[in-house]
Design a protein around this motif. Sequence first.
Motif, short mmCIF file in Angstrom:
data_model
loop_
_atom_site.label_atom_id
_atom_site.label_comp_id
_atom_site.label_asym_id
_atom_site.label_seq_id
_atom_site.Cartn_x
_atom_site.Cartn_y
_atom_site.Cartn_z
N LEU A 27 12.13 12.07 3.74
CA LEU A 27 13.05 10.55 3.71
C LEU A 27 13.09 10.22 5.24
CD1 LEU A 27 15.21 11.24 1.29
CD2 LEU A 27 12.96 10.86 1.40
N CYS A 28 13.15 8.68 5.08
CA CYS A 28 12.08 7.49 6.26
C CYS A 28 10.66 7.73 7.36
CB CYS A 28 13.39 8.80 7.86
SG CYS A 28 15.45 8.00 7.25
N HIS A 29 9.99 8.48 5.98
CA HIS A 29 8.20 8.15 6.65
C HIS A 29 7.34 7.80 5.96
CE1 HIS A 29 9.52 10.94 10.96
NE2 HIS A 29 10.41 11.49 10.16
N ALA A 30 7.99 7.16 4.61
CA ALA A 30 7.53 6.24 3.92
C ALA A 30 6.29 5.46 4.39
CB ALA A 30 8.18 5.12 3.09
N PRO A 31 5.52 4.57 4.09
CA PRO A 31 4.32 4.59 4.56
C PRO A 31 4.74 3.00 4.55
CG PRO A 31 2.82 6.08 2.81
CD PRO A 31 5.11 6.45 2.88
N LEU A 32 4.12 2.31 5.59
CA LEU A 32 4.84 0.85 5.62
C LEU A 32 3.90 -0.16 4.82
CD1 LEU A 32 6.59 0.82 8.37
CD2 LEU A 32 7.89 1.39 5.89
N TYR A 33 4.15 -1.46 4.49
CA TYR A 33 3.47 -2.15 4.69
C TYR A 33 3.53 -3.60 4.72
CZ TYR A 33 2.76 0.56 0.00
OH TYR A 33 2.18 2.21 -0.59
N GLN A 34 2.66 -4.45 4.71
CA GLN A 34 3.14 -6.35 5.48
C GLN A 34 2.50 -7.26 4.24
OE1 GLN A 34 1.37 -5.61 9.16
NE2 GLN A 34 -0.78 -6.08 8.56
N GLU A 35 3.03 -8.02 4.26
CA GLU A 35 2.08 -9.25 3.73
C GLU A 35 0.89 -9.72 4.12
OE1 GLU A 35 5.36 -12.04 3.27
OE2 GLU A 35 6.95 -11.31 1.64
N SER A 36 -0.06 -10.07 3.01
CA SER A 36 -0.93 -11.35 3.56
C SER A 36 -0.97 -12.48 2.79
CB SER A 36 -2.00 -9.74 3.46
OG SER A 36 -3.29 -11.17 3.54
N SER A 37 -0.85 -12.99 3.41
CA SER A 37 -1.63 -14.60 2.57
C SER A 37 -2.57 -14.37 2.18
CB SER A 37 -1.81 -15.59 3.90
OG SER A 37 -2.68 -15.66 5.16
N LYS A 38 -3.77 -14.32 2.08
CA LYS A 38 -5.35 -13.79 2.14
C LYS A 38 -5.62 -12.61 0.87
CE LYS A 38 -6.55 -15.80 5.30
NZ LYS A 38 -6.96 -17.80 5.26
N GLU A 40 -2.28 -10.99 -0.40
CA GLU A 40 -1.24 -10.69 -0.72
C GLU A 40 -0.15 -9.06 -0.13
OE1 GLU A 40 -0.54 -11.28 -5.48
OE2 GLU A 40 -2.02 -9.42 -4.98
N TYR A 41 -0.44 -8.09 0.67
CA TYR A 41 0.03 -7.18 0.55
C TYR A 41 -0.38 -6.46 1.41
CZ TYR A 41 -0.35 -5.22 -4.14
OH TYR A 41 -0.34 -4.72 -4.48
N ILE A 42 -0.56 -5.24 2.14
CA ILE A 42 -1.66 -4.49 2.22
C ILE A 42 -0.74 -3.68 3.29
CG2 ILE A 42 -1.94 -5.13 4.56
CD1 ILE A 42 -5.19 -4.48 4.36
N PHE A 43 -1.23 -2.04 3.31
CA PHE A 43 -0.26 -1.50 3.71
C PHE A 43 -0.70 -1.90 6.19
CE2 PHE A 43 -3.24 2.00 1.51
CZ PHE A 43 -1.64 2.42 1.15
N ALA A 44 1.10 -1.28 6.55
CA ALA A 44 0.57 -1.53 7.77
C ALA A 44 -0.16 -0.48 8.37
CB ALA A 44 1.42 -1.62 8.30
N PRO A 45 -0.86 -1.56 9.56
CA PRO A 45 -2.11 -0.45 10.93
C PRO A 45 -1.40 0.40 11.41
CG PRO A 45 -1.74 -2.86 11.25
CD PRO A 45 -0.80 -2.69 10.30
N ASN A 46 -2.39 1.48 11.57
CA ASN A 46 -1.50 3.02 12.75
C ASN A 46 -0.59 3.27 12.07
OD1 ASN A 46 -3.72 1.58 14.52
ND2 ASN A 46 -2.86 0.35 14.57
N GLN A 47 -0.58 4.08 10.74
CA GLN A 47 0.61 5.46 10.26
C GLN A 47 -0.18 6.56 10.15
OE1 GLN A 47 3.15 3.36 7.78
NE2 GLN A 47 1.65 1.63 7.16
N ASP A 48 0.52 7.48 11.18
CA ASP A 48 0.41 8.77 10.69
C ASP A 48 2.20 9.40 9.94
OD1 ASP A 48 0.08 11.13 10.43
OD2 ASP A 48 -1.59 11.21 12.17
N ASN A 49 1.87 9.56 8.59
CA ASN A 49 3.65 9.77 8.07
C ASN A 49 3.40 11.48 7.58
OD1 ASN A 49 4.33 7.73 8.99
ND2 ASN A 49 3.96 6.33 7.31
N GLN A 57 -2.35 8.77 6.74
CA GLN A 57 -3.02 8.27 7.38
C GLN A 57 -3.87 6.99 7.82
OE1 GLN A 57 -5.16 12.21 8.40
NE2 GLN A 57 -4.53 11.79 10.83
N ILE A 58 -2.69 5.95 8.10
CA ILE A 58 -3.72 5.09 7.84
C ILE A 58 -3.96 4.35 8.81
CG2 ILE A 58 -3.12 2.12 7.26
CD1 ILE A 58 -2.45 4.97 4.86
N ASN A 59 -5.32 3.71 9.37
CA ASN A 59 -6.66 3.58 10.37
C ASN A 59 -5.66 1.77 11.06
OD1 ASN A 59 -7.57 1.40 9.17
ND2 ASN A 59 -9.37 2.44 9.31
#
Length: 312
Positions: A27-38, A40-49, A57-59
């Motif tokens: 908990l408190c280590h969920a994969p995060l997302y970000q919005e995109s105008s192209k 809709e949305y995507i994983f936020a880059p550079n994550q290791d949870n 792992q997200i590159n």
Amino acid sequence: MIKTKIIFRGLIFILISEFSLRFFLGLCHAPLYQESSKYEYIFAPNQDNSRFGNQIQINSFSQRSNEPDSTKITILGLGDSVLSGGTQSDQNNIATSIFNNQMPNYQMLNISVGSWGPDNCAAYLKQKGTFNAAAMFLVVNSHDAYDVMDFQPVVGNHNSYPEHQYKLAWWELLDRYVRPRVNKIFTKKNEKLDPDEKAAQGIQKKGLVFNPGFQELKILSDSLQIPLIVYLHAEKTELHNQEYNNQGNEIIEWATKNNIDLIKELDFDFNDLDYRDVIHLSDNGQNKLAKIMLTHIKKIQILNKKKIINDI
């Protein structure tokens, strides 16, 4: 004195519990997302949870993969949460990772996010590029036929698409997992489902037009002169019926009409143990998907070698 001891023990309990929820459950280590105008949305880059015992792992390109390796033959793995695996699948157990481990000269990039359709994938490639890919492997479901981007805000508005971490593990446990269940029991009111939850319940999409991303990916693959492979995953109801629904048949018709290399999952030996809900694959199902990927990419490799020899 007694009150002091009670307060002290209470604080110790809270601290130990907070640490345990973070360390053991992630908990408190969920994969995060970000919005995109192209797209809709995507994983936020550079994550290791680490989440529920699984590594996510997200590159730097927001892919659930290692960084793109230009020394390897690149395959674009495109799709939604069936391909990405979600937090219930460890990084090593998703099909693309298994494929990469079995094919060391290849790298299948995992470009997938929950409830993405072909149009999301096409928009991503138009913005980020195609990474000098040798092929595209698109994983779709029947509901992708009419799952057209509508840019409804989901990031930060649905629990499955957080943009920030909770500050306290206790608060995440109560707010994200306990409260919705209590509301459902006592008020008989369900929380508004996010797109991926709708897919997990087998709710069909009701778009007005056939997803334009299918044709966009075909045009892109033709322009690059690389194969486009479409893998039609079966929802559990389709598995039980041993036939695709009307929307799945529309995808089959489109693939046939456009001479697309189509793999139908119903042609393979999948069963209930290969699913963790009505649509998402279990670790066993991911392993079967990886084997199909391996067989098909090897077949393409052999065919390409024969073509080169014939051309000579």
